[in-house]
Scaffold this active site. Structure first.
Site, PDB file in Angstrom:
ATOM      1  N   LYS A  52       4.964 112.897 -83.587  1.00 54.06           N
ATOM      2  CA  LYS A  52       5.789 113.726 -82.697  1.00 54.06           C
ATOM      3  C   LYS A  52       6.130 112.951 -81.420  1.00 54.06           C
ATOM      4  CE  LYS A  52       3.923 117.944 -84.691  1.00 54.06           C
ATOM      5  NZ  LYS A  52       3.258 119.228 -84.602  1.00 54.06           N
ATOM      6  N   GLN A  96      -1.617 121.698 -81.730  1.00 49.92           N
ATOM      7  CA  GLN A  96      -1.665 121.242 -83.118  1.00 49.92           C
ATOM      8  C   GLN A  96      -2.663 122.077 -83.924  1.00 49.92           C
ATOM      9  OE1 GLN A  96       0.445 119.023 -84.367  1.00 49.92           O
ATOM     10  NE2 GLN A  96      -0.423 119.226 -86.415  1.00 49.92           N
ATOM     11  N   ASP A 119       6.948 125.514 -81.087  1.00 50.08           N
ATOM     12  CA  ASP A 119       6.710 125.789 -82.508  1.00 50.08           C
ATOM     13  C   ASP A 119       7.300 127.130 -82.960  1.00 50.08           C
ATOM     14  OD1 ASP A 119       5.384 123.820 -83.948  1.00 50.08           O
ATOM     15  OD2 ASP A 119       3.439 124.311 -83.073  1.00 50.08           O
TER      16      ASP A 119
HETATM   17  N1  LIG Z   1       1.323 123.302 -84.251  1.00 48.03           N
HETATM   18  C1  LIG Z   1       1.615 122.970 -85.525  1.00 48.03           C
HETATM   19  N2  LIG Z   1       0.655 122.558 -86.344  1.00 48.03           N
HETATM   20  C2  LIG Z   1       0.973 122.240 -87.627  1.00 48.03           C
HETATM   21  C3  LIG Z   1       2.323 122.297 -88.094  1.00 48.03           C
HETATM   22  C4  LIG Z   1       3.306 122.750 -87.198  1.00 48.03           C
HETATM   23  O1  LIG Z   1       4.524 122.872 -87.553  1.00 48.03           O
HETATM   24  N3  LIG Z   1       2.922 123.070 -85.910  1.00 48.03           N
HETATM   25  N4  LIG Z   1       2.634 121.854 -89.380  1.00 48.03           N
HETATM   26  C5  LIG Z   1       1.665 121.085 -90.128  1.00 48.03           C
HETATM   27  C6  LIG Z   1       1.581 119.636 -89.794  1.00 48.03           C
HETATM   28  N5  LIG Z   1       2.811 118.985 -89.304  1.00 48.03           N
HETATM   29  C7  LIG Z   1       3.220 119.212 -88.050  1.00 48.03           C
HETATM   30  O2  LIG Z   1       2.493 119.451 -87.157  1.00 48.03           O
HETATM   31  C8  LIG Z   1       3.447 117.966 -90.073  1.00 48.03           C
HETATM   32  C9  LIG Z   1       3.069 117.669 -91.355  1.00 48.03           C
HETATM   33  C10 LIG Z   1       3.652 116.593 -92.047  1.00 48.03           C
HETATM   34  C11 LIG Z   1       4.628 115.832 -91.449  1.00 48.03           C
HETATM   35  C12 LIG Z   1       5.235 114.643 -92.111  1.00 48.03           C
HETATM   36  O3  LIG Z   1       6.186 114.075 -91.594  1.00 48.03           O
HETATM   37  N6  LIG Z   1       4.705 114.222 -93.245  1.00 48.03           N
HETATM   38  C13 LIG Z   1       5.163 113.028 -93.916  1.00 48.03           C
HETATM   39  C14 LIG Z   1       4.005 112.400 -94.652  1.00 48.03           C
HETATM   40  C15 LIG Z   1       2.970 111.911 -93.689  1.00 48.03           C
HETATM   41  C16 LIG Z   1       1.703 111.456 -94.394  1.00 48.03           C
HETATM   42  O4  LIG Z   1       1.746 110.432 -95.038  1.00 48.03           O
HETATM   43  O5  LIG Z   1       0.677 112.128 -94.218  1.00 48.03           O
HETATM   44  C17 LIG Z   1       6.241 113.386 -94.947  1.00 48.03           C
HETATM   45  O6  LIG Z   1       6.234 114.522 -95.443  1.00 48.03           O
HETATM   46  O7  LIG Z   1       7.054 112.518 -95.230  1.00 48.03           O
HETATM   47  C18 LIG Z   1       5.021 116.139 -90.186  1.00 48.03           C
HETATM   48  C19 LIG Z   1       4.438 117.188 -89.502  1.00 48.03           C
HETATM   49  C20 LIG Z   1       0.270 121.655 -89.871  1.00 48.03           C
HETATM   50  N7  LIG Z   1       0.010 121.813 -88.474  1.00 48.03           N
END
Ligand SMILES: Nc1nc2c(c(=O)[nH]1)N[C@@H](CN(C=O)c1ccc(C(=O)N[C@@H](CCC(=O)O)C(=O)O)cc1)CN2
Length: 299
Positions: A52, A96, A119
């Site tokens: 982020k 988070q 969020d």
């Molecule tokens: N406060 C928050 N917590 C969480 C959220 C949220 O939206 N707000 N969502 C998820 C986690 N998340 C963001 O925080 C999130 C998860 C995955 C990705 C991402 O880009 N993933 C990559 C792969 C990364 C890897 O290898 O692990 C992809 O999909 O290409 C971004 C954000 C839970 N918590």
């Protein structure tokens, strides 16, 4: 062959647009700033928060990182939140998730200033979602659901009248995406499945779109998918790959389903990058709202 719905590509285009909007905001003296509160040492959460901040740097948003140990009490978390609530350089922030065991996430989210809720998870903003049947664009919306709908719309996948089967009732996706999919203008018909759902396989098989957000690796199998359906994979499980000798991200949708569907989101590379792009969008929109309110006062 099924079409890949490339979240990385679409997120990059969204970030290009945001970069211009941030430059415009800066010209009027408004600098958007995203705060993050990370509690504990969860490896995944640490990686997402770092991502982020990297995104913020890419589009010119100031970032403010707050870290607390996993032993932090609710009072210590709330103290940092109060700091961000009253810090004018922070136009939006997130806590988070998940928070360490024993900390009530809802009680924490409630204390975010709703106008800084990047969020879109504060009860006030969730209430706005419930109230506005046309979706409403005056409040931040939850990032993952918004990212999914934006991605499908980018690829001209029309949801109007379609049957959408959502798997999982978690706070980041399942509990809110139904409201957004059923909003006027999107017009989908939504079935929300969870651990108490009977005949989940039957419900998947009749769906035009399946959105899997359970965190159960490979749960959706080719025989669960209607030919030509659209598949959206939100689940993230880290599974040990014997051949590669390391952990890999595995989604909720078995790769064999790509032989049956008409379009699918890769995982990684689909919904995750869109979630991040929507967080930036929320932050920029909140700063734009602030600028417009200041201009209205000046007239
Ligand atoms: N406060 C928050 N917590 C969480 C959220 C949220 O939206 N707000 N969502 C998820 C986690 N998340 C963001 O925080 C999130 C998860 C995955 C990705 C991402 O880009 N993933 C990559 C792969 C990364 C890897 O290898 O692990 C992809 O999909 O290409 C971004 C954000 C839970 N918590």
């Amino acid at each position: 062959m099924a079409q890949k719905l490339d979240g990385k590509l679409v997120a990059a285009a969204i970030k290009d647009d945001l970069r211009l909007r941030v430059a415009r905001l800066r010209q009027t003296g408004v600098e958007p700033g995203l705060g993050t509160i990370l509690v504990g040492d969860d490896v995944g959460s640490r990686k997402y928060v770092a991502g982020k901040h990297a995104d913020c740097a890419e589009v010119g948003i100031r970032s403010i990182a707050v870290e607390l140990p996993g032993s932090a009490s609710r009072a210590e978390i709330l103290e940092q939140m109060e700091r961000l609530n009253s810090d004018s350089s922070c136009t939006g922030y997130i806590v988070q998730l998940p928070l360490p065991k024993g900390v009530d996430s809802n009680a924490v989210i409630e204390r975010i200033n709703p106008s800084k809720d990047a969020d879109g998870m504060h009860p006030y903003n969730l209430g706005e979602l419930v109230l506005h049947i046309d979706g409403g664009d005056s409040s931040p919306q939850p990032c993952t659901p918004r990212g999914i709908i934006t991605l499908l719309s980018h690829y001209n996948i029309d949801l109007s009248g379609k049957e959408v089967c959502v798997l999982g009732r978690g706070i980041t996706v399942g509990r809110t995406i139904g409201l957004m999919l059923a909003a006027r203008g999107v017009d989908a018909t939504v079935t929300l499945c969870h651990t108490g759902t009977r005949d989940v396989h039957e419900l998947m098989r009749r769906a035009d779109v399946v959105i899997a957000a359970m965190g159960s690796a490979g749960f959706v199998k080719p025989e669960d998918v209607k030919p030509g359906a659209v598949l959206v994979d939100v689940g993230v499980s880290r599974v040990y790959d014997e051949e590669a000798g390391r952990y890999r991200v595995k989604g909720d949708i078995d790769l064999g389903c790509r032989e049956v569907c008409s379009a699918y989101t890769p995982n990684p590379g689909g919904v995750g990058p869109m979630t991040r792009a929507m967080l930036l969008t929320n932050v920029v929109e909140m700063a734009e709202r602030r600028m417009n309110a200041a201009n209205d006062l000046a007239v």
